[in-house]
Write an enzyme that holds these catalytic residues in place. Sequence first.
Site, PDB file in Angstrom:
ATOM      1  N   LEU A  80       8.456   2.518  49.327  1.00 38.87           N
ATOM      2  CA  LEU A  80       7.824   3.768  48.920  1.00 38.87           C
ATOM      3  C   LEU A  80       8.851   4.844  48.593  1.00 38.87           C
ATOM      4  O   LEU A  80       8.549   6.032  48.572  1.00 38.87           O
ATOM      5  CB  LEU A  80       6.867   4.254  50.015  1.00 38.87           C
ATOM      6  CG  LEU A  80       5.767   3.266  50.404  1.00 38.87           C
ATOM      7  CD1 LEU A  80       4.914   3.827  51.533  1.00 38.87           C
ATOM      8  CD2 LEU A  80       4.892   2.919  49.200  1.00 38.87           C
ATOM      9  N   SER A 106      14.560   6.458  49.959  1.00 40.69           N
ATOM     10  CA  SER A 106      15.908   6.837  49.523  1.00 40.69           C
ATOM     11  C   SER A 106      15.856   7.919  48.460  1.00 40.69           C
ATOM     12  O   SER A 106      16.620   8.893  48.500  1.00 40.69           O
ATOM     13  CB  SER A 106      16.677   5.615  49.007  1.00 40.69           C
ATOM     14  OG  SER A 106      16.012   5.032  47.906  1.00 40.69           O
ATOM     15  N   ASP A 113      11.841   6.552  40.591  1.00 37.38           N
ATOM     16  CA  ASP A 113      11.633   6.974  41.973  1.00 37.38           C
ATOM     17  C   ASP A 113      11.986   8.439  42.160  1.00 37.38           C
ATOM     18  O   ASP A 113      11.240   9.209  42.769  1.00 37.38           O
ATOM     19  CB  ASP A 113      12.461   6.108  42.921  1.00 37.38           C
ATOM     20  CG  ASP A 113      12.020   4.655  42.912  1.00 37.38           C
ATOM     21  OD1 ASP A 113      10.961   4.351  42.327  1.00 37.38           O
ATOM     22  OD2 ASP A 113      12.752   3.819  43.476  1.00 37.38           O
TER      23      ASP A 113
END
Length: 401
Positions: free
Chosen positions: A139, A142, A185
């Site tokens: 998820l 980082s 991300d």
Amino acid sequence: MTGAAGPAGGLDPARLRERLRAIEARVATAEPGTIEVVRAPGRVNLIGEHTDYNEGFVMPAAIGLEIRMAILPTDDRLVAVTLDDTGETAGFDLDAIGDPSGSWIDYVAGTAWALAGAGLPLRGFRGYLASTLPQGAGLSSSAAIEMAAALALLGRDAPVPVAERARLGRRAENGYVGVQSGVMDQFASAGGVADHAIVLDCRSLRYRPVPLPLPDVRLVVCHSGSSRKLEQSAYNDRRAECDRAVAAIRTIDPAVTALRDVTPELLAAAADRMDETAFRRATHVVAEDRRVHETETALAAGDLEAVGRLFAASHASLRDLYEVSSPELDALVEIATAVPGVVGARLTGAGFGGSTINLVRREAIPMLRAAVGRDYPVRTGLTPTVLDVDAVDGAGWVDEA
């Protein structure tokens, strides 16, 4: 990287400020208003997997599981961060960041390295970091650390837009941490829109919000209990295989610079110019880009049956052509899709373990929980976690007391 910090109360800004005050004398004596709190969410990707580093399209949503960090800005050019869940403290000097250490602090240090490389002025700080993101769930904990660190290092008044923060976060991941990931991300964590997913063009970094069919349909994450091991070699191998496909296609059409530029017809024409593995990887990426656009169209039309078919096709492609699924993820998808009221299910993130994303009609969530809790441990010997998550805004400052 951190694990979950327990209930959401662990992210209470007043608690984080108080915990930071307990770390060292200079923080304890700081004026109350000088301790700030930043937040950065994790993300799920609805569809568009392994397309981001091929300059294609993705459809992520920022979710209400997040990183929060209390910070005291300093003028000593030192950064030190303490983790809430372990009490571990690590840090570095902004003027001598040094090489990666192989630990969670690399995501903060790498962000500082990338921001400094872009010529942006940075400040030192002392930080206290807590998280509700499960470690290894895929998820993007980082990326959330990177986006929280960027705000802490730049300060509240720094005019650095979402796209630039995301780009520099990717630079940290690629050039410092050493994982050749795309920008999805970081962009989802920085630029999420509440109650929406976003369609992101990973080449131009242009994006548009996509309304989700709320509140009737919810985003439900099923964590496999098998931590996503984003092995640098496995992930980077996939990227190298895509690069081999591009090199072969360029012998036919030199204008191609990434798989984003490739049509199914062009890929078929170049099939005999590349190895079988490169062809399978490229076949997934070319089709997955199309699935992103088709999913956006289906959501806009309220055609949830089509969304379910697209989720299924994406998961099968990731399993069979890109080879990043796992028996655990496949089991979760099979269990979920057998539950009436589950619109669609597929792995989310890079794969290699981690989680699935499920679109679920609200009234079906208890049945999904029951089915996963009953059947999944029998099939895998692992304990799953089922999380009903909200789509939230991207990273920012927490102003409440």
